[in-house]
Design a protein around this motif. Structure first.
Motif, short mmCIF file in Angstrom:
data_model
loop_
_atom_site.label_atom_id
_atom_site.label_comp_id
_atom_site.label_asym_id
_atom_site.label_seq_id
_atom_site.Cartn_x
_atom_site.Cartn_y
_atom_site.Cartn_z
N PHE A 34 0.82 -1.21 0.00
CA PHE A 34 0.00 0.00 0.00
C PHE A 34 0.85 1.26 0.00
O PHE A 34 0.33 2.37 -0.02
N GLY A 35 2.15 1.06 0.06
CA GLY A 35 3.04 2.23 -0.02
C GLY A 35 3.13 2.73 -1.45
O GLY A 35 2.17 2.66 -2.19
N ASN A 36 4.30 3.17 -1.85
CA ASN A 36 4.38 3.69 -3.21
C ASN A 36 4.79 2.59 -4.20
O ASN A 36 5.02 1.44 -3.82
N GLU A 37 4.87 2.99 -5.44
CA GLU A 37 5.08 2.02 -6.50
C GLU A 37 6.43 1.30 -6.38
O GLU A 37 6.54 0.11 -6.69
N LEU A 41 7.25 -2.71 -6.58
CA LEU A 41 8.18 -3.33 -7.52
C LEU A 41 9.26 -4.11 -6.79
O LEU A 41 9.67 -5.18 -7.24
N ALA A 42 9.69 -3.57 -5.64
CA ALA A 42 10.69 -4.29 -4.86
C ALA A 42 10.13 -5.64 -4.40
O ALA A 42 10.79 -6.67 -4.46
N LEU A 43 8.86 -5.60 -3.98
CA LEU A 43 8.20 -6.84 -3.55
C LEU A 43 8.15 -7.86 -4.68
O LEU A 43 8.53 -9.02 -4.52
N ALA A 74 -3.55 -4.99 -4.08
CA ALA A 74 -2.72 -3.80 -3.87
C ALA A 74 -1.51 -3.83 -4.81
O ALA A 74 -1.10 -2.80 -5.34
N ILE A 75 -0.95 -5.01 -5.00
CA ILE A 75 0.22 -5.11 -5.88
C ILE A 75 -0.15 -4.82 -7.33
O ILE A 75 0.54 -4.05 -8.02
N TYR A 76 -1.27 -5.37 -7.78
CA TYR A 76 -1.67 -5.17 -9.18
C TYR A 76 -2.17 -3.74 -9.44
O TYR A 76 -2.49 -3.40 -10.58
N ALA A 77 -2.23 -2.94 -8.39
CA ALA A 77 -2.58 -1.53 -8.61
C ALA A 77 -1.51 -0.85 -9.47
O ALA A 77 -1.79 0.14 -10.15
N SER A 78 -0.32 -1.40 -9.40
CA SER A 78 0.74 -0.82 -10.23
C SER A 78 0.72 -1.44 -11.62
O SER A 78 0.84 -2.65 -11.77
N ARG A 80 2.94 -1.44 -13.62
CA ARG A 80 4.28 -1.89 -14.02
C ARG A 80 4.58 -3.32 -13.56
O ARG A 80 5.59 -3.89 -13.94
N VAL A 81 3.68 -3.85 -12.73
CA VAL A 81 3.88 -5.23 -12.28
C VAL A 81 3.47 -6.19 -13.40
O VAL A 81 2.42 -6.01 -14.02
N SER A 82 4.30 -7.19 -13.63
CA SER A 82 3.99 -8.15 -14.69
C SER A 82 2.73 -8.95 -14.33
O SER A 82 2.55 -9.38 -13.20
N ARG A 83 1.89 -9.14 -15.35
CA ARG A 83 0.66 -9.94 -15.15
C ARG A 83 0.88 -11.41 -15.53
O ARG A 83 -0.06 -12.19 -15.51
#
Lengths: 711, 344
Positions: A34-37, A41-43, A74-78, A80-83
């Motif tokens: 829930f922090g920033n993008e 991405l680090a996760l 929350a992760i897929y909110a970005s 830039r995360v691969s689907r």
């Protein structure tokens, strides 16, 4: 991130004994997400997705599943995360099963958890619909009926989530949209009317979600029966949202822009609802807040979306453009063209593009607002979106009615365009050719020449056979504009492209099934046929072209028919100096059946076609008066036995001998035809030898001999 | 409303990806040729033209049209319903039909690819510019010019009109109006004007620019072709009267004229030989910032009538405090070549 590894280890553990610990670990991971993008991405870089997806196992602890779904959401909110992971293995199927909150695995006391999980899953799916392939895979895994059930559940949050997922599935996917629009809810109702009721819901979020879903369905063209509902319900709902000071205000203008983008009537409707002053005040208010508080960026999205909505409203109607100017928002738009946010710059450019679709604005307000310098600046922008909307705007700025044309040419715009055609993406390349085409519209010969010196005819030749049809079309339009008005301009094109290549290209384009290509190709011929005798003869030497023109004279589009008739008119234009050349062309065209075809068009339902046909037939008539017409005279001699009213000038029962005799005597009698090869022309073109003898005789007679115009 | 490809509505099966079937269907567009006797001359001329053009490599290599007519087509081989002239000029029935079909198939494939690409592009950028096709009707098109005079009392001034943009869909056009010798300060005066084309969007009744119904009536009725509308526009829908008037005329004529007469709301220039317009000048060209000019004013507007067939425009200038019925008479400047631009 060290903790992260540890947490990951915990949730990856195979044993299901300590699901509480796992749940806690998942929740902690979620709090990072829930922090920033960059956190997200680090996760994901540390490989958290796979173990999280594994936690969704439906036989597992519902609390763990819910927590995992929340973290994944929350992760897929970005973006830039691969689907990729989601669509691998069995994950998608597992996920979709979780949409079924009322399934047989229903457990007492856990309805709330299950329902919440379903909502989260719907939201995840909504975030994983970026490509058609993803949309199809999700639909293929059986998500749609489950989403429908969720939609009709009556639970507010679930309905919103279902609407979000359905909207993402139908967005820009007409096939899937059609499928979904035709489905039925449990009570047999189609989804659209159900969603329409939700547009009137008391919750703004629900209204927005419902309006968004219908917007995508509408633009996919799958709910035409609800056009008036969209006008009367969805549009006003979205416009009212512009004044709600809550979360929906930010997204509403973009949905609005999306909905009305292609529809002139909706643009007008929104304009009539006074959306323009509302959007203008949002934009100036955001600017003011940025200035006063210096918190730049917080309302960037709102500003971007509002600019986009203004661009949409003013895209097609002059009245709407006038309202935008009157709202005094133009200075803000021009300022936004140099905004640090890429999205705002692109949206501001869209606005100027819409506004510049007007001769009046080009002459007045856009000059006054000084758009030229910031616009030119954007040509060096690194963002492709900004570059494409900037180049699109320039297409209008370089028109002859624009006082900015000269100064922007002095800045070296042509060379910029030429570079873009070489290196840009396809949208930018298209815009650049488009701009050059507009730039030479009605231009002087020296402007055309200067432009083409920089552009190069070899480049033009390549574009005429570009892989993109849209680019071919613009290139062909450019040729049309270049070879226009003056003989020297036509000469330039002839020597630039080489007339063999030029006509091969035209011949090819005339066989395409594309209205725009056809029209431009025909007008290239129309324009060339106003040129010198040599220019006209060059057309006559292409039987393939003549045959295509003849065929297109019966095209279903009146505009195409008019263009073909113009080709004929210009080729047969009475010219005192070279009457023989005109006559030769008339003979050939007549024998091809052009005159008969013109006669048939005399009763065309289009007034413009009929009017042009009159002129063209007049030319044939003039020729006939001067040189006589073999078959006609023969028909008269034979007493027109058996000829039925006006269908053709050719008679049915004349003998060859009469024809020749009559024709010769007519021609000689008039004393206008010199006894030379030309006599043979008259005989061969007009009569009905119809045998081998003629086939042998004509080549020298019809086109071959009169070579006096050749250079 | 955007129109998309329709897929068959089905509620229980997923849509399949659009098939790549591109089997071409050529339609024969040839008008029926009732006479076979003259087929020969068409054939011979095609071959003549092609033989004459044989200095060109492209042609010599056997373009699609060339070879066929050179063969001696026998009357028996050609189907009875297809005379030979038709064969020579028609893509469907020529002996090269196969080659043509292949070419068409290839093109259709490319067109289909193009459509797919468009759809993808649309997906990538749903906010791509929407095209607005330039429109034209007769001599009303971007680039068209009209020349003539404006008469004011005993004076007469040379006038030229440049049409710059036409949007028939919105009943709109605009351009420049050049007038010579009106004032000493501006021997050549150019203004930008916009036209309201009378039709579904703009009524004959002006309701602005200081023009009341009386003004409208006294100006519109100066145009001969307007006469048949006059009563219905200015006296309301007097259906009874017109029925009486035409009771003796032929009924089919009456019904058409009846509609014509009573419903100016249905009036559309598309169906008429004349286009009525109002032209309103807005600012000076090239410098739109110049305000008043001594000795001239463009505060009023023109009532305009354009005749499609003759290419003539006549108009009357109206302004409350100007001399009445200054007349504009223009003729289209013939043009036989046509460039084209399109707003992006």
């Amino acid at each position: 991130m060290l903790y992260c590894r540890r947490l990951q280890d915990i949730i990856s553990a195979r044993d299901d004994k300590d699901s509480q610990l796992k749940t806690q670990a998942v929740i902690v991971l979620g709090s990072f997400a829930f922090g920033n993008e960059s956190n997200i991405l680090a996760l994901t870089n540390s490989g958290v997705l796979e173990p999280l997806l594994n936690c969704l196992n439906p036989t597992g602890d519902p609390k763990l599943i819910e927590a995992a779904a929340r973290t994944l959401n929350a992760i897929y909110a970005s973006p830039r995360v691969s689907r990729l992971e989601l669509f691998m293995g069995n994950h998608l199927n597992v996920l979709v099963q979780l949409l079924d909150a009322y399934s047989s695995s229903y457990r007492m006391g856990q309805e709330a958890v299950l329902l919440h999980t379903a909502e989260l899953v719907a939201s995840i799916l909504a975030r994983c619909c970026e490509t058609i392939d993803q949309q199809m895979q999700i639909a293929g895994s059986g998500a749609v009926p489950l989403l429908m059930r969720l939609l009709a559940s009556g639970a507010c949050k679930s309905q919103e989530a279902a609407l979000g997922a359905l909207a993402a599935l139908v967005k820009d996917n007409p096939d899937l949209a059609q499928h979904i629009a035709q489905m039925r809810l449990e009570r047999g109702e189609r989804p659209a009317p159900y969603i329409l009721r939700l547009v009137r819901d008391k919750s703004p979020n629900m209204r927005l979600a419902a309006a968004t879903c219908l917007t995508y369905m509408n633009r996919a063209g799958v709910i035409p029966e609800h056009n008036s509902d969209i006008m009367l319900t969805v549009l006003p709902t979205l416009v009212k949202m512009l004044q709600l000071n809550c979360s929906v205000q930010e997204a509403a203008p973009k949905v609005l822009a999306y909905l009305i983008w292609e529809s002139e009537s909706m643009q007008k409707a929104v304009c009539d609802m006074d959306a323009i002053p509302k959007l203008a005040s949002i934009i100036s208010q955001v600017d003011e807040e940025d200035n006063v508080y210096g918190i730049v960026g917080q309302k960037d999205k709102l500003k971007e979306n509002s600019l986009l909505a203004l661009a949409a409203i003013s895209q097609m109607k002059e009245d709407c453009r006038r309202q935008v100017i009157e709202a005094k928002v133009l200075p803000h738009i021009v300022m936004a063209m140099s905004h640090p946010s890429v999205g705002i710059r692109a949206a501001a450019c869209q606005c100027t593009r819409s506004l510049s679709r007007s001769v009046k604005n080009l002459r007045t307000s856009l000059v006054d607002a000084g758009i030229e310098a910031p616009l030119f600046q954007l040509l060096s922008d690194s963002d492709p979106g900004v570059l494409s909307s900037a180049t699109a705007t320039l297409c209008n700025i370089v028109l002859d009615v624009s006082p900015m044309k000269k100064s922007i040419m002095d800045r070296g715009i042509v060379l910029k365009f030429v570079q873009m055609i070489g290196f840009g993406d396809n949208v930018v390349r298209l815009n650049a050719v488009w701009a050059i085409k507009n730039l030479v519209f009605e231009a002087d010969s020296d402007v055309k020449e200067a432009v083409m010196r920089q552009f190069g005819y070899h480049n033009l030749a390549q574009l005429l056979n570009d892989g993109e049809l849209a680019i071919q079309e613009q290139a062909l339009n450019l040729v049309r504009n270049l070879a226009c008005k003056r003989e020297q301009d036509i000469d330039q094109v002839f020597s630039g492209l080489g007339n063999g290549q030029l006509f091969s290209i035209i011949e090819d384009k005339l066989t395409w099934d594309d209205l725009r290509l056809l029209e431009h190709a025909l007008y290239v011929l129309v324009n060339i046929a106003t040129g010198s005798e040599y220019h006209k003869q060059s057309i006559m030497k292409r039987p393939g072209i003549l045959r295509s023109v003849l065929g297109l004279m019966s095209h279903e589009s009146a505009a195409i028919r008019v263009a073909t008739i113009w080709v004929i008119i210009n080729l047969t234009w009475p010219d005192d100096r070279l009457a023989q050349g005109v006559h030769d062309r008339v003979v050939v065209l007549r024998s091809l059946g052009v005159e008969d075809r013109l006669q048939a068009l005399n009763s065309d339902h289009d007034l413009d076609v009929r009017d042009r046909v009159k002129t063209a037939l007049h030319h044939f008539h003039l020729d006939q008066q001067q040189y006589g017409h073999a078959a006609m005279t023969a028909a008269e001699q034979a007493g027109s036995a058996g000829t039925t009213g006006g269908a053709s000038r050719y008679s049915q029962g004349t003998t060859t001998t009469t024809t020749i005799t009559t024709n010769r005597s007519a021609a000689m009698g008039l004393g206008q035809v010199p006894v030379s090869g030309a006599t043979a022309v008259v005989g061969a073109g007009g009569d009905a030898f119809g045998t081998t003898a003629v086939t042998d005789a004509t080549p020298s007679g019809v086109v071959g001999t009169p070579s006096h115009e050749r250079r | 409303m955007p129109v998309f490809k329709q897929v068959s509505p089905s509620t229980d099966s997923l849509p399949t990806t659009p098939s790549s079937d591109a089997s071409p269907q050529l339609l024969c567009t040839c008008p029926p040729y009732p006479f076979d006797e003259h087929a020969g001359d068409a054939l011979s001329t095609v071959s003549a033209a092609s033989a004459a053009g044989s200095d060109n490599n492209h042609l010599a290599s056997g373009g699609l049209a060339v070879a066929a007519p050179l063969e001696q087509p026998s009357q028996q081989q050609a189907p009875l319903s297809l005379p030979r002239r038709h064969v020579a000029t028609c893509a469907v029935h020529s002996s090269h039909a196969m080659a043509l079909l292949k070419q068409k198939a290839k093109q259709q494939q490319q067109l289909q690819l193009e459509r797919q690409r468009e759809q993808e592009e649309r997906r990538r950028n749903p906010f791509a510019p929407v095209r607005v096709a330039p429109s034209r009707t007769f001599d009303l098109y971007a680039g068209s010019q009209f020349r003539g005079k404006q008469r004011s009392g005993s004076h007469s001034y040379d006038v030229m009109v440049d049409i710059k943009h036409v949007d028939l869909n919105n009943s709109f056009l605009c351009g420049y109006l050049h007038i010579n010798g009106l004032t000493d300060e501006y021997p050549e005066l150019t203004t930008y004007f916009e036209a309201e084309i009378i039709g579904p969007k703009h009524s004959f009744l002006t309701h602005k620019w200081d023009a009341d119904e009386l003004t409208d009536e006294e100006h519109w009725t100066l145009f001969e072709p307007f006469k048949c509308f006059a009563r219905s526009v200015f006296n309301g829908l007097d259906g009874q009267d017109s029925d009486e008037d035409m009771s003796d005329s032929n009924p089919s004529l009456r019904s058409s004229r009846h509609q014509y007469h009573c419903d100016p709301l249905k009036y559309h220039h598309q169906n008429e030989n004349v286009v009525f317009m109002r032209w309103k000048e807005h600012f000076l060209v090239p410098d739109h910032r110049v305000q008043g000019i001594s000795g001239a004013s463009f505060a009023g507007f023109y009532y305009i009538c354009y005749n499609k067939i003759t290419g003539e425009i006549s108009g009357y200038y109206y302004h409350q405090s100007s001399e009445k019925f200054q007349q504009l008479l223009l003729k289209h400047v013939d043009e036989r070549s046509f460039a084209a631009f399109e707003f992006r």
